[in-house]
Design a protein around this motif. Structure first.
Motif, mmCIF file in Angstrom:
data_model
loop_
_atom_site.group_PDB
_atom_site.id
_atom_site.type_symbol
_atom_site.label_atom_id
_atom_site.label_comp_id
_atom_site.label_asym_id
_atom_site.label_seq_id
_atom_site.Cartn_x
_atom_site.Cartn_y
_atom_site.Cartn_z
ATOM 1 N N ARG A 110 0.753 -1.154 0.017
ATOM 2 C CA ARG A 110 -0.080 0.144 -0.038
ATOM 3 C C ARG A 110 0.818 1.336 -0.118
ATOM 4 O O ARG A 110 0.587 2.461 -0.668
ATOM 5 N N PHE A 111 1.911 1.317 0.740
ATOM 6 C CA PHE A 111 2.741 2.252 0.855
ATOM 7 C C PHE A 111 3.460 2.675 -0.586
ATOM 8 O O PHE A 111 3.393 3.801 -0.980
ATOM 9 N N ARG A 112 3.844 1.671 -1.310
ATOM 10 C CA ARG A 112 4.319 1.863 -2.495
ATOM 11 C C ARG A 112 3.291 2.493 -3.475
ATOM 12 O O ARG A 112 3.759 3.459 -4.336
ATOM 13 N N ASN A 113 2.132 1.851 -3.465
ATOM 14 C CA ASN A 113 1.200 2.658 -4.142
ATOM 15 C C ASN A 113 0.890 4.201 -3.850
ATOM 16 O O ASN A 113 0.680 4.784 -4.661
ATOM 17 N N GLU A 114 0.918 4.375 -2.495
ATOM 18 C CA GLU A 114 0.504 5.680 -1.726
ATOM 19 C C GLU A 114 1.835 6.765 -2.458
ATOM 20 O O GLU A 114 1.693 7.785 -2.739
ATOM 21 N N LEU A 115 3.072 6.151 -2.375
ATOM 22 C CA LEU A 115 4.214 6.952 -2.977
ATOM 23 C C LEU A 115 4.209 7.210 -4.283
ATOM 24 O O LEU A 115 4.476 8.501 -4.698
ATOM 25 N N ILE A 116 3.718 6.522 -5.306
ATOM 26 C CA ILE A 116 3.640 6.755 -6.703
ATOM 27 C C ILE A 116 2.751 7.674 -6.917
ATOM 28 O O ILE A 116 2.924 8.528 -7.840
ATOM 29 N N ASP A 117 1.425 7.603 -6.095
ATOM 30 C CA ASP A 117 0.406 8.574 -6.437
ATOM 31 C C ASP A 117 0.725 9.875 -6.065
ATOM 32 O O ASP A 117 0.757 10.873 -6.799
ATOM 33 N N LEU A 118 1.365 9.929 -5.013
ATOM 34 C CA LEU A 118 2.059 11.388 -4.249
ATOM 35 C C LEU A 118 2.891 11.761 -5.197
ATOM 36 O O LEU A 118 2.875 13.039 -5.583
ATOM 37 N N ILE A 170 8.537 -1.706 -9.386
ATOM 38 C CA ILE A 170 8.010 -0.891 -10.529
ATOM 39 C C ILE A 170 9.257 -1.683 -11.656
ATOM 40 O O ILE A 170 10.160 -1.144 -11.550
ATOM 41 N N SER A 171 8.896 -2.426 -12.587
ATOM 42 C CA SER A 171 9.572 -2.887 -13.470
ATOM 43 C C SER A 171 10.518 -2.028 -14.152
ATOM 44 O O SER A 171 11.809 -2.365 -14.120
ATOM 45 N N PHE A 172 10.058 -1.060 -14.538
ATOM 46 C CA PHE A 172 11.044 -0.337 -15.407
ATOM 47 C C PHE A 172 11.745 0.804 -14.591
ATOM 48 O O PHE A 172 12.757 1.402 -15.236
ATOM 49 N N MET A 173 11.652 0.717 -13.406
ATOM 50 C CA MET A 173 12.280 1.606 -12.474
ATOM 51 C C MET A 173 13.429 1.098 -11.695
ATOM 52 O O MET A 173 14.568 1.377 -11.397
ATOM 53 N N TYR A 181 3.314 6.750 -14.985
ATOM 54 C CA TYR A 181 2.514 6.629 -13.779
ATOM 55 C C TYR A 181 1.383 5.251 -14.068
ATOM 56 O O TYR A 181 1.458 4.582 -13.012
ATOM 57 N N LYS A 182 0.865 5.406 -15.315
ATOM 58 C CA LYS A 182 0.015 4.221 -15.401
ATOM 59 C C LYS A 182 0.457 2.746 -15.465
ATOM 60 O O LYS A 182 0.051 2.076 -14.927
ATOM 61 N N ALA A 183 1.897 2.852 -15.999
ATOM 62 C CA ALA A 183 2.531 1.486 -16.209
ATOM 63 C C ALA A 183 3.122 1.265 -14.617
ATOM 64 O O ALA A 183 2.973 0.031 -14.406
ATOM 65 N N ALA A 184 3.190 1.982 -13.743
ATOM 66 C CA ALA A 184 3.744 1.737 -12.449
ATOM 67 C C ALA A 184 2.363 1.424 -11.950
ATOM 68 O O ALA A 184 2.677 0.392 -10.862
ATOM 69 N N GLY A 221 -2.698 -1.634 -8.838
ATOM 70 C CA GLY A 221 -3.555 -0.540 -8.334
ATOM 71 C C GLY A 221 -4.073 0.410 -9.537
ATOM 72 O O GLY A 221 -3.305 0.538 -10.325
ATOM 73 N N ALA A 222 -5.402 0.986 -9.141
ATOM 74 C CA ALA A 222 -5.871 1.810 -10.300
ATOM 75 C C ALA A 222 -5.152 3.297 -10.120
ATOM 76 O O ALA A 222 -4.954 3.453 -8.854
ATOM 77 N N PRO A 223 -4.942 4.084 -11.348
ATOM 78 C CA PRO A 223 -4.508 5.471 -11.082
ATOM 79 C C PRO A 223 -5.409 6.399 -10.212
ATOM 80 O O PRO A 223 -6.797 6.238 -10.137
#
Length: 276
Positions: free
Chosen positions: A15-23, A245-248, A264-267, A273-275
């Motif tokens: 969950r934290f990874r998803n929140e990080l990328i969103d932020l 995140i594969s490309f990172m 962002y969409k790929a991540a 998770g959904a954007p």
């Protein structure tokens, strides 16, 4: 750590990874790569090991955590907000003018931050000072210092390592985020560090290793570190920059690169998770 708790913490990291990328996508600034590599390290420390009270951040006898690799501040802030050190709404102000959440941790602005960090190489010496101060008070508090592997190219780290060994600072525990990549390339390209465990052992430290993306492996290593007496301990946590995140993954360009719309969409697909 039992299997149920392990799964609970791993879900929290997800969950934290998803929140990080969103932020980071929505504010278009910040450091994704190094935040993703230390997610499990910080989550295990804060939710499983550190004695703390978010209602009283300056509580006497508390354990301390220093994020010496201060560019990973975004994941630190997400965790501190989850614990209740400040409202989650404040996360949207990350790296903005007059925000309490600066691009690197600031002791004077952010509850839960024990040391202002940013220039690499500062955290271990300061952590040693905090640890020795607690010893003088008769406290059993531990000081944890999270280092980057690029950071240990700094000479000040090794000065602190020598001093910690001299003073037998057994309540000082360093955790090395050993992801092999720094801002401009790999460690091997920029400044090869050779046999890292042997170097720390030669400086008089107890050296442990763990899988830096497995919360049980981290927790077990921390238990062994606390049990060690008479010398400081470093846990070399083997990690992947940009983990999840594969490309990172393993790419130095994602040390501090803004996340564009397609990335962002790929991540989010990688993270399931959904954007937002």
């Amino acid at each position: 750590m039992n299997a149920e708790r392990q799964q609970e913490l791993q879900r929290l990291c997800f969950r934290f990874r998803n929140e990080l990328i969103d932020l980071l996508y929505h504010i278009q600034t910040g450091h994704p790569g190094g935040s993703l590599s230390c997610t499990e390290i910080l989550t295990t420390l804060y939710f499983e090991k550190i004695r703390q009270d978010p209602r009283h951040p300056d509580m006497e006898g508390r354990d301390r955590l220093i994020l010496s690799k201060g560019h990973a501040a975004p994941i630190l802030y997400i965790i501190l907000a989850e614990l209740g050190y400040f409202p989650k709404e404040e996360l949207k102000t990350l790296r903005q003018i007059n925000s309490n959440l600066q691009g690197h941790p600031c002791l004077h602005k952010t509850p839960g931050v024990e040391l202002s960090t940013g220039p690499l190489g500062l955290g271990l010496g300061a952590g040693l000072g905090m640890s020795l101060s607690e010893r003088l008070k008769g406290s059993e508090a531990y000081t944890y210092v999270v280092l980057g592997d690029g950071e240990i190219q700094e000479g000040s780290v090794w000065e602190a390592a020598l001093a910690a060994s001299k003073f037998q600072a057994d309540h000082l525990i360093a955790i090395l985020d050993n992801n092999g990549v720094q801002l401009d390339g790999t460690l091997e390209e920029i400044m090869p560090m050779g046999d890292i465990p042997a170097k720390w052992a030669a400086f008089g430290w107890k050296v442990l290793t763990c899988d830096g993306h497995d919360v049980k492996s981290i927790s077990d290593a921390l238990d062994k570190a606390v049990a060690c007496k008479g010398k400081p301990v470093i846990i070399i946590a083997n990690t992947v920059k940009g983990k999840g995140i594969s490309f990172m993954e393993g790419k130095n360009v994602w040390h501090g690169k803004p996340i564009g719309e397609e990335d962002y969409k790929a991540a989010k697909i990688d993270l399931g998770g959904a954007p937002a």
